[in-house]
Write a protein that holds these residues in place. Sequence first.
Motif, PDB file in Angstrom:
ATOM      1  N   ALA A   1     -14.630  30.684  -6.192  1.00  0.00           N
ATOM      2  CA  ALA A   1     -14.273  29.896  -4.726  1.00  0.00           C
ATOM      3  C   ALA A   1     -13.030  29.149  -5.135  1.00  0.00           C
ATOM      4  CB  ALA A   1     -15.322  29.345  -4.341  1.00  0.00           C
ATOM      5  N   ARG A   2     -13.177  28.428  -6.257  1.00  0.00           N
ATOM      6  CA  ARG A   2     -11.878  27.506  -6.602  1.00  0.00           C
ATOM      7  C   ARG A   2     -10.769  28.362  -6.647  1.00  0.00           C
ATOM      8  NH1 ARG A   2     -15.459  24.957 -10.053  1.00  0.00           N
ATOM      9  NH2 ARG A   2     -16.389  22.895  -9.051  1.00  0.00           N
ATOM     10  N   ASN A   3     -10.816  29.620  -7.064  1.00  0.00           N
ATOM     11  CA  ASN A   3      -9.540  30.537  -6.971  1.00  0.00           C
ATOM     12  C   ASN A   3      -9.300  31.456  -5.868  1.00  0.00           C
ATOM     13  OD1 ASN A   3      -8.354  30.759 -10.179  1.00  0.00           O
ATOM     14  ND2 ASN A   3     -10.639  29.986 -10.139  1.00  0.00           N
ATOM     15  N   GLY A   4      -9.926  30.948  -4.738  1.00  0.00           N
ATOM     16  CA  GLY A   4      -9.511  31.499  -3.444  1.00  0.00           C
ATOM     17  C   GLY A   4     -10.145  32.529  -2.864  1.00  0.00           C
ATOM     18  N   PHE A   5     -11.536  32.823  -3.485  1.00  0.00           N
ATOM     19  CA  PHE A   5     -12.254  33.796  -2.889  1.00  0.00           C
ATOM     20  C   PHE A   5     -13.717  33.326  -2.565  1.00  0.00           C
ATOM     21  CE2 PHE A   5      -9.663  36.217  -6.155  1.00  0.00           C
ATOM     22  CZ  PHE A   5      -9.246  37.122  -5.197  1.00  0.00           C
ATOM     23  N   ARG A   6     -14.025  33.555  -1.146  1.00  0.00           N
ATOM     24  CA  ARG A   6     -15.237  33.454  -0.713  1.00  0.00           C
ATOM     25  C   ARG A   6     -16.129  34.172  -1.485  1.00  0.00           C
ATOM     26  NH1 ARG A   6     -17.936  35.507   4.499  1.00  0.00           N
ATOM     27  NH2 ARG A   6     -20.061  34.531   4.535  1.00  0.00           N
ATOM     28  N   THR A   7     -17.234  33.554  -2.324  1.00  0.00           N
ATOM     29  CA  THR A   7     -18.045  34.238  -3.130  1.00  0.00           C
ATOM     30  C   THR A   7     -19.384  33.985  -2.807  1.00  0.00           C
ATOM     31  OG1 THR A   7     -16.246  33.787  -4.865  1.00  0.00           O
ATOM     32  CG2 THR A   7     -18.548  34.348  -5.693  1.00  0.00           C
ATOM     33  N   ILE A   8     -20.310  35.314  -3.061  1.00  0.00           N
ATOM     34  CA  ILE A   8     -21.609  35.235  -2.719  1.00  0.00           C
ATOM     35  C   ILE A   8     -22.472  35.849  -3.773  1.00  0.00           C
ATOM     36  CG2 ILE A   8     -23.082  36.382  -0.958  1.00  0.00           C
ATOM     37  CD1 ILE A   8     -20.642  36.483   1.199  1.00  0.00           C
ATOM     38  N   MET A   9     -23.474  35.270  -4.056  1.00  0.00           N
ATOM     39  CA  MET A   9     -24.467  35.672  -5.058  1.00  0.00           C
ATOM     40  C   MET A   9     -25.773  36.144  -4.365  1.00  0.00           C
ATOM     41  SD  MET A   9     -25.545  33.606  -8.637  1.00  0.00           S
ATOM     42  CE  MET A   9     -25.808  32.072  -7.900  1.00  0.00           C
ATOM     43  N   PRO A  10     -25.975  37.328  -3.998  1.00  0.00           N
ATOM     44  CA  PRO A  10     -27.519  37.332  -3.610  1.00  0.00           C
ATOM     45  C   PRO A  10     -28.467  37.477  -4.546  1.00  0.00           C
ATOM     46  CG  PRO A  10     -25.695  39.425  -3.421  1.00  0.00           C
ATOM     47  CD  PRO A  10     -25.127  38.302  -4.440  1.00  0.00           C
TER      48      PRO A  10
END
Length: 250
Positions: free
Chosen positions: A65-74
């Motif tokens: 996320a700090r690198n610009g991507f919304r990140t999701i861990m299911p």
Amino acid sequence: MSCADCIKGIRHDGVPEGKIEKIGGFECYVATPSGEYPKDKVVLYLTDVFGLPLVNNKLLVDDFARNGFRTIMPDLFNGEPAPVDAMNRKDYDIVAWLGRHGPETWQPIVDGVVAALQAEGVTWIATTGYCFGAKPAWYLALKGSSKVTVVTHPSLLRIPEDLEAYRDGTKAPLLINSCEIDQQFPPEAQAKADEVLGGGKFAPGYERIYWDGCTHGFAVRGDISNPKVKAGKEGAFEATVKFFNKHKDL
């Protein structure tokens, strides 16, 4: 089949900054960039056997996320990941655990999360799969649900069948972070991946990076007091971000 290194490792220090959300009815850990970011792009972080409870996984999600991507861990395991203390136990039966978590259990989860994201307007999904998470990453690429794939010390891949299926069945560029000591993806498998996918045989793009002095699990649970492991962990993460950025316009 599983290897002892699949449940070995070090718990890292840090305070997760993301939050738990339900997406498509499934529990996920979500980290969102603090500044502007493309709302139509998501990184799906597909975990090792320790899943959401392992702080190492949450910290890596935060880093993406700090690198610009919304990140999701299911939560791939529907509330039953391997216990974190299995890293320090010799009596934990990982083979029995794997028997309870075949594709029929996690496919509906990743499909449900992807469908919910697409319904909200997400058009670009990249996957980063570690250990166990390589199979869900493969599955989503072959189904056409993801645009870019990275797997790091992948587990449970059938060699050469899964490599050939990837070559023939998807257009998602692929990066493999491999390492020196890995029963799940040993040197012979690494060479076979290069043979099947390398040399321009996979037109969308194939890269494999070899991290010297590292053992299966290094990118998530590696002992970062070891300089080679620290370099491998940080390097694999940086290579993954770079690969996503290279292919973010697909």
